[in-house]
Motif scaffolding. Structure first.
Motif, PDB file in Angstrom:
ATOM      1  N   GLU A   1       0.807  -1.217   0.000  1.00  0.00           N
ATOM      2  CA  GLU A   1       0.000   0.000   0.000  1.00  0.00           C
ATOM      3  C   GLU A   1       0.845   1.274   0.000  1.00  0.00           C
ATOM      4  OE1 GLU A   1      -2.333  -0.618   3.506  1.00  0.00           O
ATOM      5  OE2 GLU A   1      -3.695  -2.033   2.518  1.00  0.00           O
ATOM      6  N   GLY A   2       1.984   1.260   0.711  1.00  0.00           N
ATOM      7  CA  GLY A   2       2.809   2.469   0.769  1.00  0.00           C
ATOM      8  C   GLY A   2       3.683   2.474   1.999  1.00  0.00           C
ATOM      9  N   PRO A   3       4.358   3.604   2.260  1.00  0.00           N
ATOM     10  CA  PRO A   3       5.226   3.701   3.440  1.00  0.00           C
ATOM     11  C   PRO A   3       4.425   3.593   4.732  1.00  0.00           C
ATOM     12  CG  PRO A   3       5.696   5.461   1.865  1.00  0.00           C
ATOM     13  CD  PRO A   3       4.420   4.813   1.416  1.00  0.00           C
ATOM     14  N   ALA A   4       5.049   3.000   5.761  1.00  0.00           N
ATOM     15  CA  ALA A   4       4.422   2.955   7.078  1.00  0.00           C
ATOM     16  C   ALA A   4       4.407   4.353   7.679  1.00  0.00           C
ATOM     17  CB  ALA A   4       5.187   1.989   7.982  1.00  0.00           C
ATOM     18  N   LYS A   5       3.502   4.576   8.628  1.00  0.00           N
ATOM     19  CA  LYS A   5       3.398   5.897   9.252  1.00  0.00           C
ATOM     20  C   LYS A   5       4.654   6.239  10.041  1.00  0.00           C
ATOM     21  CE  LYS A   5      -1.650   6.005   9.542  1.00  0.00           C
ATOM     22  NZ  LYS A   5      -2.848   6.040  10.415  1.00  0.00           N
ATOM     23  N   LYS A   6       5.295   5.205  10.597  1.00  0.00           N
ATOM     24  CA  LYS A   6       6.498   5.432  11.393  1.00  0.00           C
ATOM     25  C   LYS A   6       7.647   4.615  10.804  1.00  0.00           C
ATOM     26  CE  LYS A   6       4.009   6.271  15.734  1.00  0.00           C
ATOM     27  NZ  LYS A   6       3.796   5.817  17.128  1.00  0.00           N
TER      28      LYS A   6
END
Length: 453
Positions: free
Chosen positions: A398-403
């Motif tokens: 889905e994309g980069p993690a939030k952290k």
């Protein structure tokens, strides 16, 4: 006066409705901004399922009215379920509201804003609040457009609106109206469009998707309109995964069970609301099935797909739920071994039959029962995830993690997955070998052989 911020409360259907309003406004020349601080217009798309959700939205509206003192032309609107539930009384409570729009009138928002802004730009008195709550035939067909976010890999697709059930605790039939289905062809066209934009996974939305089209479209070859729709979407080029929410146990028939066996894109994950694992409580809730029937559905799904993942909604502390009733629910909940669950402490909804039922349960007892189920859920979810360690699962990136510097994705069983990746892999389906797990997340390494990374 053309910058609009939309704040959404509640479920995926509300998120989908907000996306449609944003799309309509963009097409009319408005700019959708990311924060209320940059906005000339704030629209609150609200939820009425629980009192807490309404109080959050009312509190937000009360806070935002202060902006009118700084900017008399600031426009504040409330849309969706709370607007439909309370109607013009919202304006009595919040006289600074400019716009109140019900659940069948989302597509009218651009016209209403145009009229409000034209009036504000004139020299006359401030216009009166606009309240638009009427039913509108065909309104379900207006939730069909998408914003098309860059890198979007999954999308919600609304297939119907409304609910014909009469659950004793629920206000949705009042706020969403009677069941109305969109035509199969229009839904398939929408899914085709999002696939062409790069979306790989669609989640079909409806209050009760298993009721889809049962009055509008015939059963064909023993298959319900909903299963016919799933088969059509299975054939859409570019779509790799299909999910839906929420079904109802009463409408979960063998044709849908067999769809999980026959449709390769239908992910082996089902969110099947239980609400209570005690027949006495189910009857009090006016839920037309028994725990034995629920168990039959679970068993039939596990028979065709042994690795099936189960999620549910469940309410603790419903009026009249005795300790013995709850113990029966807890035992059933433990026996099913859910992988995920939304556990709710019953809260009174004004206007529902449960509001006036005797033997309301004290809050501290609801808290205790809630914790009992949370502990059971943690145990079953952790065991399921730990059982995946050492195995390989397909993830949709889905994309980069939030952290941190990791990336996130979902397995077919709707497990959160964390791994190393790069931007070029977003939107790809890649195998991941799982090397660690918690109750909510699996961690691993992508298996990139043969993948264009």
């Amino acid at each position: 006066m053309n910058r609009v911020y939309i704040k959404t409360y509640g479920c995926q259907m509300n998120e989908r409705d907000s996306e449609q309003v944003a799309s309509d406004l963009r097409n009319r020349g408005y700019s959708i901004v990311d924060t209320e601080h940059d906005a000339d217009v704030v629209l609150l798309n609200t939820c009425s399922v629980r009192d807490q959700a309404e109080q959050k939205a009312i509190g937000k509206a009360g806070y935002l009215k202060k902006k009118k003192k700084e900017n008399p032309n600031f426009v504040l609107g409330v849309m969706g379920c709370m607007a439909q539930n309370h109607g013009s009384t919202l304006v009595d409570r919040l006289p600074d509201l400019d716009l109140v729009v019900g659940t069948q009138k989302f597509h009218r928002v651009p016209d209403h804003l145009d009229n409000l802004i034209q009036s504000l730009n004139g020299q006359g008195p401030r216009p009166s609040s606009i309240v638009d709550l009427d039913e509108e035939e065909g309104s379900q067909n207006t939730i069909r457009d998408h914003i098309g976010k860059k890198g979007q890999v999954s999308a919600f697709v609304s297939i119907m609106q409304g609910c014909n059930m009469n659950c004793a605790f629920c206000i949705v039939p009042k706020t969403r109206g009677r069941e109305r289905a969109r035509p199969i062809e229009e839904i398939v066209d929408e899914v085709t469009r999002v696939a062409e934009s790069g979306v790989k996974e669609v989640t079909l939305l409806g209050q009760i998707v298993t009721s889809y089209g049962r009055r509008e479209f015939p059963v064909v070859g023993g298959k319900s309109p909903f299963v016919q729709l799933l088969e059509k979407i299975q054939d859409v080029k570019g779509i790799e995964r299909i999910r839906f929410t929420s079904p109802h146990p009463r409408g979960f028939k063998q044709d849908l069970v067999e769809a999980y066996r026959d449709l390769s894109k239908l992910c082996e994950y089902v969110h099947l609301p239980l609400q209570a694992g005690c027949n006495k409580t189910l009857r009090a809730m006016n839920r037309p099935y028994t725990k034995e029937r629920y168990r039959e559905i679970v068993d039939s799904l596990r028979a065709v797909v042994p690795s099936m993942y189960f999620s549910t909604d469940i309410i603790v502390g419903f009026p009249g739920e005795t300790e013995a009733d709850f113990a029966e629910t807890a035992a059933f909940f433990d026996d099913i071994a859910f992988d995920m669950a939304y556990i709710f402490k019953y809260s009174i909804r004004t206007g529902t039959p449960a509001e006036v039922m005797p033997d309301q349960i004290p809050q501290e007892e609801k808290e205790r029962r809630n914790q009992v189920l949370l502990d059971l859920l943690h145990k079953s979810s952790l065991a399921r995830n730990e059982g995946l360690v050492g195995k390989t699962e397909q993830v949709l990136i889905e994309g980069p993690a939030k952290k941190g510097d990791k990336f996130v994705g979902k397995t077919r069983g709707y497990r959160n997955a964390i791994f190393d990746a790069n931007e070029r892999l977003i939107g790809q389906l890649v195998d991941m070998k799982i090397n660690r797990a918690t109750a909510s997340t699996v961690y691993g390494d992508l298996v990139l052989a043969g993948v264009d990374a």
